[in-house]
Enzyme design. Structure first.
Site, PDB file in Angstrom:
ATOM      1  N   PRO A 168     -15.620 -64.356 -52.452  1.00 54.94           N
ATOM      2  CA  PRO A 168     -16.526 -64.827 -53.488  1.00 54.94           C
ATOM      3  C   PRO A 168     -17.412 -65.957 -52.995  1.00 54.94           C
ATOM      4  CG  PRO A 168     -14.225 -64.890 -54.213  1.00 54.94           C
ATOM      5  CD  PRO A 168     -14.225 -64.650 -52.749  1.00 54.94           C
ATOM      6  N   GLU A 169     -18.686 -65.849 -53.248  1.00 57.76           N
ATOM      7  CA  GLU A 169     -19.616 -66.945 -53.003  1.00 57.76           C
ATOM      8  C   GLU A 169     -20.286 -67.246 -54.333  1.00 57.76           C
ATOM      9  OE1 GLU A 169     -22.099 -66.336 -49.610  1.00 57.76           O
ATOM     10  OE2 GLU A 169     -20.533 -65.276 -48.532  1.00 57.76           O
ATOM     11  N   ARG A 182     -16.815 -68.054 -37.132  1.00 57.56           N
ATOM     12  CA  ARG A 182     -17.230 -67.171 -38.236  1.00 57.56           C
ATOM     13  C   ARG A 182     -18.162 -66.076 -37.733  1.00 57.56           C
ATOM     14  NH1 ARG A 182     -13.506 -69.256 -39.755  1.00 57.56           N
ATOM     15  NH2 ARG A 182     -13.299 -71.040 -41.105  1.00 57.56           N
TER      16      ARG A 182
END
Length: 272
Positions: free
Chosen positions: A2-3, A262
């Site tokens: 979720p962002e 990342r």
DNA sequence: AGTGCGACCCGAACGC
DNA sequence: TGCGTTCGGGTCGCAC
């Protein structure tokens, strides 16, 4: 994962489903999710109701009559609304049971999410809220604001845009997309970013986030009792998770490298 | 102050 | 009913 757009979608969905229903019970199946005083968590919520749901960065803010329940979904946190009689899934860690015999269940496979129950007057001095940077839609988010934040940073721009104290709410997916939009190579030192590029970051963040919210987020599965609805922004992604696929601008294959651990997707031809 | 990295988690993917 | 290992990803805390 979720962002901001996902969190906003959850907020809108839950607002239609749970507001003003009185809480009968709170069941805590995995205590470390709760950062505030675990002994008072249930006591301070029963007989209250959620009267509004707000958001700051990726934090959901459930408002009760006298408190705020802050909730961060981290990687895999989800809320489900279920009938109280339904079996409790092993990943349902916190259950808010309403008097109408429905539950709001916090589900988190990896147990990374966090909740924090605070008194209303404490909101602005609570660390996690206080340190949030500007929202992508905030008028104060300008190129000069960003250049000021970037000026002493040698870290890759990719890493710096993930820093929630600068812009709040951008996560890995949207940072990859914003940098493609702004034609900036993710490895560039933040301090090397020029005014025009900072302007494109501002514009891109706003446009991409607005669009993602309209589409219901990217990875959302559904926050009701039935699974299966997928956030449609996935269809709009230009580089994220597109390794090897042709760049939408120049056709060269999209790269995937690790930056600060990342996954970072970009076009080395278009992003300079 | 800025930077780098392990810890927190556990399901999925992978190696053999 | 295969089993052990690796990986990921937002954020924090700590070391330098």
């Amino acid at each position: 994962m979720p962002e901001i757009a996902e969190v906003e979608t959850v907020r809108n969905t839950l607002k239609k489903r749970i507001l003003n229903k009185k809480i009968k019970d709170v069941i805590i199946n995995y205590e470390p999710i709760i950062e505030s005083d675990k002994n008072n968590f249930k006591k301070d919520l029963v007989e209250k109701s959620f009267i509004d749901i707000k958001r700051r960065g990726k934090w959901l803010i459930f408002e009760t009559e006298d408190r705020y329940l802050l909730s961060h979904l981290r990687m895999e946190g989800k809320f489900f609304i279920k009938d109280s009689t339904e079996d409790i899934n092993k990943h349902e860690h916190i259950i808010f049971r309403f008097f109408d015999n429905t539950d709001l269940r916090y589900h988190d496979t990896r147990k990374f999410g966090r909740m924090n129950l605070i008194k209303k007057e404490e909101l602005e001095k609570t660390e996690c809220i206080k340190k949030q940077g500007l929202e992508p839609g905030d008028k104060k988010l300008t190129s000069s604001y960003l250049l000021e934040k970037f000026k002493n940073k040698r870290l890759p721009i990719k890493t710096v845009l993930l820093d929630q104290t600068i812009i709040s709410g951008l996560g890995n997916i949207y940072v990859n997309e914003v940098l493609f939009y702004a034609r900036i190579n993710p490895l560039r030192e933040a301090r090397s970013i020029k005014e025009e590029e900072a302007s494109l970051i501002v514009k891109g963040s706003k446009e991409i986030i607005d669009e993602a919210i309209k589409m219901g987020g990217t990875t959302i599965k559904s926050y009701t009792s039935s699974l299966g609805v997928t956030g449609r922004f996935q269809q709009k992604l230009k580089v994220h998770k597109k390794e090897g696929e042709p760049c939408p601008r120049c056709g060269k294959p999209i790269k995937n490298i690790k930056i600060g651990g990342r996954s970072s997707y970009f076009c080395e031809t278009c992003q300079k």
